[in-house]
Every structure is written in C-alpha cells, then in structure tokens.
Design a protein around this motif. Structure first.
Motif, short mmCIF file in Angstrom:
data_model
loop_
_atom_site.label_atom_id
_atom_site.label_comp_id
_atom_site.label_asym_id
_atom_site.label_seq_id
_atom_site.Cartn_x
_atom_site.Cartn_y
_atom_site.Cartn_z
N SER A 77 0.80 -1.23 0.00
CA SER A 77 0.00 0.00 0.00
C SER A 77 0.83 1.27 0.00
CB SER A 77 -0.96 0.00 1.19
OG SER A 77 -0.25 -0.16 2.40
N THR A 78 2.07 1.21 0.45
CA THR A 78 2.98 2.33 0.29
C THR A 78 4.39 1.76 0.18
OG1 THR A 78 3.90 4.34 1.27
CG2 THR A 78 3.08 2.68 2.80
N TRP A 79 5.12 2.26 -0.80
CA TRP A 79 6.46 1.75 -1.05
C TRP A 79 7.49 2.44 -0.17
CZ3 TRP A 79 6.59 -2.51 -4.13
CH2 TRP A 79 5.43 -2.78 -4.85
N ASN A 80 7.04 3.35 0.71
CA ASN A 80 7.84 3.93 1.79
C ASN A 80 7.12 3.64 3.10
OD1 ASN A 80 9.57 5.02 -0.15
ND2 ASN A 80 9.80 6.95 0.94
N ILE A 81 7.58 2.65 3.82
CA ILE A 81 6.92 2.21 5.04
C ILE A 81 7.12 3.26 6.15
CG2 ILE A 81 6.90 0.43 6.85
CD1 ILE A 81 5.73 -0.58 4.33
N PRO A 82 6.05 3.65 6.86
CA PRO A 82 6.23 4.57 7.99
C PRO A 82 7.17 3.97 9.03
CG PRO A 82 3.91 4.32 7.44
CD PRO A 82 4.64 3.29 6.64
N SER A 83 8.00 4.80 9.59
CA SER A 83 9.01 4.30 10.53
C SER A 83 8.41 3.95 11.89
CB SER A 83 10.13 5.33 10.71
OG SER A 83 9.60 6.57 11.18
N THR A 84 7.29 4.57 12.25
CA THR A 84 6.69 4.33 13.56
C THR A 84 5.20 4.08 13.43
OG1 THR A 84 6.19 6.67 13.96
CG2 THR A 84 8.39 5.87 14.61
N SER A 85 4.64 3.48 14.44
CA SER A 85 3.19 3.27 14.47
C SER A 85 2.45 4.60 14.57
CB SER A 85 2.81 2.35 15.63
OG SER A 85 3.24 2.91 16.86
N ARG A 86 3.09 5.59 15.20
CA ARG A 86 2.48 6.91 15.31
C ARG A 86 2.36 7.57 13.93
NH1 ARG A 86 1.97 11.14 19.05
NH2 ARG A 86 0.78 12.78 17.99
N LEU A 87 3.41 7.47 13.14
CA LEU A 87 3.35 8.04 11.80
C LEU A 87 2.32 7.30 10.95
CD1 LEU A 87 4.43 9.96 9.66
CD2 LEU A 87 6.27 8.31 9.18
N ALA A 88 2.27 5.98 11.07
CA ALA A 88 1.26 5.21 10.33
C ALA A 88 -0.14 5.63 10.74
CB ALA A 88 1.47 3.72 10.57
N SER A 89 -0.35 5.89 12.03
CA SER A 89 -1.65 6.32 12.52
C SER A 89 -2.00 7.70 12.00
CB SER A 89 -1.66 6.29 14.04
OG SER A 89 -2.89 6.75 14.55
N ASP A 90 -1.00 8.59 11.91
CA ASP A 90 -1.24 9.94 11.41
C ASP A 90 -1.62 9.92 9.93
OD1 ASP A 90 -0.69 11.04 13.87
OD2 ASP A 90 1.39 11.54 13.40
N CYS A 91 -0.93 9.10 9.15
CA CYS A 91 -1.22 9.02 7.72
C CYS A 91 -2.52 8.27 7.44
CB CYS A 91 -0.07 8.33 6.99
SG CYS A 91 1.50 9.23 7.06
N ARG A 92 -2.85 7.33 8.29
CA ARG A 92 -4.07 6.53 8.20
C ARG A 92 -4.11 5.64 6.95
NH1 ARG A 92 -7.81 8.17 12.01
NH2 ARG A 92 -8.66 6.09 11.56
N ILE A 93 -2.99 5.48 6.28
CA ILE A 93 -2.93 4.54 5.16
C ILE A 93 -2.71 3.13 5.72
CG2 ILE A 93 -1.66 3.84 3.09
CD1 ILE A 93 -0.77 6.74 2.79
N PRO A 94 -3.63 2.21 5.50
CA PRO A 94 -3.42 0.85 6.01
C PRO A 94 -2.17 0.23 5.40
CG PRO A 94 -5.25 0.88 4.46
CD PRO A 94 -4.87 2.32 4.71
N ILE A 95 -1.31 -0.34 6.22
CA ILE A 95 -0.11 -1.01 5.71
C ILE A 95 -0.51 -2.42 5.31
CG2 ILE A 95 2.30 -1.54 6.14
CD1 ILE A 95 1.56 1.42 6.33
N ALA A 96 -0.73 -2.60 4.04
CA ALA A 96 -1.24 -3.88 3.53
C ALA A 96 -0.43 -4.31 2.33
CB ALA A 96 -2.72 -3.76 3.17
N ALA A 97 -0.34 -5.61 2.13
CA ALA A 97 0.34 -6.19 0.97
C ALA A 97 -0.59 -7.20 0.32
CB ALA A 97 1.65 -6.87 1.37
N VAL A 98 -0.58 -7.24 -1.00
CA VAL A 98 -1.36 -8.21 -1.77
C VAL A 98 -0.39 -9.13 -2.50
CG1 VAL A 98 -3.08 -8.57 -3.57
CG2 VAL A 98 -3.28 -6.61 -2.03
#
Length: 831
Positions: A77-98
C-alpha cells in the motif's frame, strides 16, 4: 465514424438538484491517471529496485526483476513504510500487501528461475525460518549469512559455501538466481513433502484401504475428479450436457459431433489421471480402464446408495490416463446429460458427492471440479429451502445470510484443505442454491466458483467452456502451504482471501492458481530505522501439476520513511482499495451492511484528511487538497459500496455470496477493473486504433472514458467490461452505417439482442472491435458473458447502468451528488 450532422443532446438523466453547483469535469476521476500511467510505461520497462514509482495494476508493463519481486506478484500500500506506528496512525494509510504468487507474466518477461540445491534444500534462517534472498548479507568470509528480516546469523552448509570478493559478495552471485532475483522457485527435498493428515475422531468417510497417518507422501502429478449432477432439473436445463461436451472438447479437442480436432491438445498435464463421478440421489462411480471398454459402450456405473456412510466402492480403473482411456471417457461423456424416460430423481446429494471425491483423493491430493444445478436437499449437509431472505436485509439477522446454515459444509472444506484437495464448482441452477453454504468449500480450499443462474446453453455454454479451459490450463499448484514473513519491527495482523488458516497460522490451500491473490495487514511492533530497509517475504510450499515439490518465494525490500509526505508520495492506491474492499466483505458475517458503509467512508476520509493535516496544513480550508496517489479514492470508495456484496438495495443472497467469493480472491488488477469498469466509445475509434501498425505490427489500444451517462451520447456505441460480463450499449439514435459495419443490419430493431459474439465482417470497425475483445480475452484468460443493451429496449441495460458507478444507481447517490451533499466528501473536496 463521424457523428450525424445534426447535433444530438446527451442522454437525459434523472434530475439532480445540486448538479449545477459542481462541474462534473472538475471532480477527480481515475481515467486521467490510468491513461497517463499507461502511456508512461507503454514504451519502457520497469525495474524493480526500490526508490521509484510503481506502474498501476491496470497498466500492461514489462518488469525486470532486480532483486525485488515484480508488483504482479507482490504489491504494497505504500512503497515507503512509515518508521513508527504513530506516523502510520497519522497518515491513516493501512499497511497492507497483496500477494499473487503464481500471477501470469508478460511473454516478454524472464521466466521464474528454478533453483535445485539438492538434498540440503534451500538455505533458511535458523531463527525466523526465512528463505535466503538478495537482501541477505554475507559475513565471516562467506561462512555465515545475516538474515535481512531478523538479523540472525546462520551458518552456510558446506555444499553451499563460496568465497567472497572485495565487496563481500559471493563469487557465484550472478550464477545464483536466489541471490539476485526477487522471485524464485526452490526445488525441495523429502522433508518438505506434504505430511499425511492425522486420523480424525469423526471422519467423513470410510476408506476401503487404510490410509497412512504419519510420514510424508511422495509428490505426484495432480489428479482430477469431475463430478456431474445428473438430477432431472440439471439435465433438462442442458447444464449437464454442456458441461460434459465442454470437458470432452477440452480433453481431446473434439467437437460435439465426434469429429476429432487437434490431437494431443489436452488441457491437462501429460502425467495426470482423471476420474468421473455422477450423482443424484445416489453416487455413481465408473471403471474407465481400457480392459472393460468393449464396442465403445459407456462404462457401467457402480452405485453407492448409502449417503451418510461414504466410501469408494472401487479402486481399479477409477483414475485413468485420459489419453489411454479415450474411448471409454468419450462414450461416457457423450451419454451423460442426455434426458431419458427413466430419469425421475429430482434431488442431488452434493455434499455426499464431494466427500466421496475427498475419499478418492485422500492421501494424494488433487483437484475436484463439480457441476451442480440443484439445492442439495439430501445426503451430508442437506439444506432446506431458504425463507424469504428479503425480510432479513437491514435487520439484525442480515449477517445470517453470509454464513453456512450447516457446519457440515465447513467441516468438509477443512478436511479437503488439509488433504491438499481444491474444489471448484460450476453452479447452473434455476432456483436458489445457498451459495453461503456450498460455496464455503471452494472458498476454504482455494477453489473457484462459477455462477450460471437460469442456465441457457446457447448463451452460457461458450462462457462455461472458456471458464473450464482457464481453470485447467492456468498455472496451478496443490497441497499448498503459505506463510508471509516481515522484517523485525513489523508483524502480520490479518489475512484476507480464500484459504483455510490452520491453528499454527499457516494458510492452507487445496489448490492455488495464477488468478488467486491474498492480502495481509501489517502492524508495527517497534520503531523502524529510516536508514535501513523493511522487508516482506512470501513463501508458498506447493506441488506442481507435473508432480514436483517446490517453494515459490517472493521478496520485497522497502524504503522506510520518517516523513508523512514520503509515505503519501509513494502510496499505492490500487493496493489500498483492494485491501478496503476485502476488509469490508470479510465483515459481512458479523456486521450489517450499513455499518460497513460507514467504516469504508471513515477510512477514505481519514486518509485524505491525514494528508491535509500533515502534508498541507497551510492550505486554505476552501482549497481542494487531495494527495496525487489518492485522487480517485473517493470514487473507488463509492464503487466499493455499489458492489453486489455491499450494495444497499435487495440483491439475492446467492449473488452477494458469489460476488464476495470472487472479490476476496481477485488480483489487484481485476479488483480495480471490477470496481470501475472500462468504458470504451466504439463509435469514435480512429483509423489506427486496434489495428496492426504497418511498420511495427503493434496494436494501439483505445483510451477509456468515465463511467457515467453524463459523458455519453445518444448516437453512441459503448462497450463496458467489469471482469464478469461484457455489455455493448447501443444508442437509439445510432447511425445505420455503424449497425451495417458491425452487425450487417440497417435498423436497430432488426438486431438480434441474444447474439453471444460479434459476427465476422470484413469492415474496419468489426475488425477493430473483435481485436479489442480478443485482447481482453488474452489479458483475462477466458471469455465473459456477452450482452447487448439497446437503449430503452433490452433488460441488459439495467446491468449496463449498474456498471456506470459515477451515476445514481445501486441504491446509492451519484459521485457528483455525493461530492456535494456528503459531509465527508465535502471535507475531501474543500466545499
């Protein structure tokens, strides 16, 4: 074709009181992005090294494996993985792989390398059990290697040792595909063979011969069982006859009249064996061996009438080589499906038939293909006719429509998955068949469902044969076990797809094929170092259809980002949308549809507001701020809500469950094209489109257009395709010359709306359209149902209208009205 000289107004639409407030052209649409991406990658290859933008899933591109798997096999879902869970929560993009491990490749791409390391097997990390890959590092002079996922150092087997050069790279690096390719197949030794299933306390069947419950079974070519419903209703509808004729043609390239075609053009591997079973109130097994085939008479059936005490009454001659037993198989398939005066059985014991197939393949694994046409009201898993389901939608009992009514079906599915047996079913019924119950067998075993309600042989027979051909010819493995691993700091939280998840967390597939994909949701467990890479590795242990045990490994190295802007910049909307629709459908057995709609809207809103808050906080509140990667996310979110499993208005439970099964296993590309179907204006094709270039021989394909009546003309000719059916819409003011060039008729009233394919005419337009359809067939691998919808004349126009996802349909607002009236959409667009 030029339009008539007299201007014609666009097709009238239902009044929209708010439409004048917004210019339809100003609302973001996927078309510009899709067409721009296609033009970008049309003449260049894509290298898989991290750091660049990835082609969209809807683009035909050539990938060069540079140590990362092609996006055709693994997207994130993003080719630049957020470094922290806080950043992932701020962006709200689900970290998913297909993951689609057996995806079809472009013919111009390099084949997946096969690595055979002999009895030592592939090198694996001693700690996390990850497989060696291009991202591992070599230490201690090549005596050890450091796992890129858990950083553990593992000693190298003496047979695998090689010295290092000055750059700490093995001297045989270029000769080892596993060290420079992101996707490889490892041939594995005996310790990787599929284990025999343990003896159950309450087995579903009795085995005539004792089955081993310990040790491992030797791989062998995949065996197939074809089970045909021969009950009165299935035969009278022509469904059974069409199924038998299709199989006969695919096995021997033989026409229905018995004329032989291309010899040796079978869809099955040369070493495979087949078995044929029929069922109604009883089960019928056939000895297909050559020794009993006298005077080309059909084989005599051995009946099993005890439906609750399943066993296989014969072994010799049950599985045969289809080429060696061609006379017996031809005689049998030519007889099945023909109505006789002695046919009186109106019931079919589907559950018992599948258990009998399970008993026949127990201990070896394989694939079962079932053709059934009636609700199974007898035998194991017998079902009663469903109550009026329309009264349940919108109530607290709505979720009961999406779960099996008898747990026997789930038990059968689990045992099939554990035995390495995949079950695919062709459903050709005239009445409800309870897909929620019977379909779970295909869902949990990695099989396929094919849905042909009110089966009509002239209309559906071509589609059935095309689907069966794709089912048998595509890349397929059986007895599959899959695990997705990720680097330290990440973990797999959830899996979505059609599989059986074992208590150990492994994903079991009876069969796994080129068209199946699974998605995983990743979560942070600790902070990632933004100077390092994050990694995802998928490994599928499987047996090929030719009988070799292998592991397909797909690797992905990803950059880590500490800034929200980089996370959004390299986001992949296709993967996000695929994850959203799967997550929504997975909640159907536990939540009401209205609640799922709210959650989908909230997810979309959170992503776009996350970008405004963390990447464009200084912009004026009234300014339209949407991240480039997610410009079309609102319309795809609306399209998800309009899919048949999730749409608001009443849709039969069978249709909802069938569509849910399909979407849960679709590739990313098919998902995107199903949600937002391709729409082509055929009346406006230029002379050089869909025709070979005189100099290069290449074909240039036409551009698509937005899916709305607003952008259509009443003199137009439009073709749309949602991966399930193809509909040709013909405007009431169409030019007679267009009809003449395409159908050889002058008047729209003379056109036969029941034709199943375009006639072959020597006109340019006919050639162009047939080339377009042939191209789509090549992309998909099979031919969908074809329908003609003349404006205000044919019922197929309802299906066509439902595919125009930007319009007001499917019990939901139009994209235009939704953008203006919805609070969430207003926030997205800055209104």
């Amino acid at each position: 074709m030029n339009p008539p000289s007299t201007p014609l107004s666009p097709i009238p639409q239902p009044p929209h009181s708010l439409r004048a407030a917004i210019d339809p052209q100003s609302i973001p649409s996927p078309i510009d992005t899709i067409e721009g991406d296609r033009e970008q990658w049309e003449d260049q290859t894509y290298g898989t090294l991290p750091g660049g933008h990835v082609p969209l899933s809807t683009t035909d591109y050539v990938a060069i494996d540079q140590g990362n798997s092609s996006p055709k096999f693994l997207r994130i879902s993003t080719w630049n993985i957020p470094s922290t869970s806080r950043l992932a929560s701020d962006c709200r993009i689900p970290i998913a792989a297909v993951v689609q491990p057996f995806a079809d490749q472009d013919p111009r791409e390099e084949e997946i390398p096969v690595v055979d390391t002999g009895d030592i097997g592939p090198a694996r990390c001693a700690s996390c059990r990850g497989y060696i890959n291009p991202w591992c590092k070599w230490v201690d002079g090549g005596m050890k290697w450091t796992c890129n996922m858990c950083t553990h150092e593992t000693a190298v087997a003496p047979e695998y040792f090689c010295n290092l050069d000055a750059n700490l790279t093995r001297l045989d690096h270029l000769q080892r595909p596993e060290l420079n390719k992101g996707t490889v197949d490892f041939v594995v030794p005996e310790e990787y063979w599929a284990p025999h299933s343990p003896l159950r306390m309450e087995p579903l069947f009795q085995s005539v011969m004792p089955l081993p419950t310990s040790g491992r079974r030797q791989p062998q070519p995949m065996n197939y069982i074809f089970a045909f419903d021969v009950s009165l209703e299935a035969v009278q509808s022509g469904f059974t006859h069409s199924a038998c004729s299709s199989l006969l043609d695919l096995l021997y390239s033989q026409s229905e009249s018995g004329t032989e075609g291309h010899q040796g053009d079978s869809c099955l591997p040369a070493e495979s064996k087949i078995c044929i079973v029929t069922f109604d109130r009883t089960l019928h097994f056939y000895d297909l061996s050559v020794r009993l085939n006298l005077h080309l008479a059909p084989p005599i059936a051995t009946l099993m009438a005890y439906l609750d005490d399943v066993f296989v009454p014969l072994r010799d001659g049950l599985f045969v080589d289809p080429q060696g037993s061609q006379p017996a198989i031809t005689a049998l398939l030519s007889t099945l499906g023909k109505p006789t005066t002695r046919m009186i059985d109106t019931e079919a014991a589907l559950g018992t038939a599948i258990v009998a197939c399970l008993a026949s393949l127990a201990g070896t694994g394989g694939q079962v293909v079932v053709f059934t046409g009636v609700l199974p009201t007898i035998g194991l898993g017998a079902l009663k006719t469903q109550v009026d389901e329309s009264t349940l939608f919108g109530t607290d009992k709505e979720n009961t429509l999406f779960a099996p009514r008898d747990n026997t079906w789930k038990d059968i599915a689990q045992q099939c998955a554990e035995e390495g047996i995949g079950v695919s079913m062709f459903l050709g019924m005239n009445r409800p068949i309870d897909v929620a119950s019977v379909g779970i067998i295909s869902s949990l075993t990695g099989g396929e469902l094919y849905f042909h309600p009110r089966f009509d042989p002239p209309r559906d027979g071509i589609v059935l044969q095309s689907q069966l051909r794709r089912l048998l010819k595509r890349t397929t493995g059986y007895s599959c076990i899959m695990r997705v691993r990720c680097s330290s700091g990440l973990r797999v939280a959830n899996h979505y797809g059609n599989f059986y998840e074992s208590p150990t967390g492994d994903l079991l597939f009876g069969t796994l094929d080129a068209d199946k994909a699974i998605s995983v949701h990743l979560e942070h467990t600790k902070t990632l170092d933004d100077s390092m890479f994050a990694f995802v590795q998928s490994a599928v242990l499987y047996t090929t259809s030719h009988g070799q045990r292998r592991v397909r490994v797909c690797n992905l190295g990803l950059q880590v980002a500490s800034l929200a802007g980089n996370v959004f910049r390299y986001a992949d909307m296709d993967t996000v949308v695929c994850h959203m629709v799967r997550e929504g459908i997975s909640k159907l057995p536990t939540q009401r549809i209205a609640k799922i709609h709210e959650q989908l809207t909230d997810t979309c809103t959170a992503i776009l507001l996350g970008y405004r808050k963390h990447c464009a906080a200084s912009a004026a509140p009234s300014q339209l701020i949407i991240p480039e990667a997610f410009r079309a996310l609102p319309v795809y979110t609306l399209a998800i809500m309009k899919t048949k499993p999730l749409k608001g208005r009443n849709v039969t439970a069978d249709v909802r469950n069938y569509q849910a099964h399909k979407i849960m296993s679709m590739s990313v590309r098919c998902t995107m094209q199903h949600l937002y179907p391709q729409l082509l204006a055929l009346h406006d094709l230029s002379d050089h489109v869909a025709l070979p270039d005189p100099t290069t021989g290449q074909l240039r394909w036409p551009s698509t257009m937005r899916t709305s009546y607003i952008f259509m003309e009443s003199y137009g000719l439009y073709l749309t395709d949602n991966e399930e059916m193809t509909v040709l819409w013909i405007g009431s003011d169409i030019s007679p010359q267009l009809l003449k060039d395409l159908f050889d008729v002058d008047d729209i009233l003379q056109l036969d709306p029941h034709i199943t394919q375009f006639p072959h005419l020597p006109t340019r337009l006919s050639t162009q359209i047939r080339n377009i359809l042939a191209h789509r067939h090549e992309q998909r691998g099979w031919t969908p149902k074809f329908m003609i919808a003349r404006r205000n004349m044919d019922a197929a126009e309802l299906e066509f209208s439902d595919m125009l996802v930007e319009d007001q349909n499917n019990a939901a607002m139009s994209y235009l009205d939704c953008a203006y009236t919805s609070t969430s959409f207003s926030q997205w667009f800055g209104y």
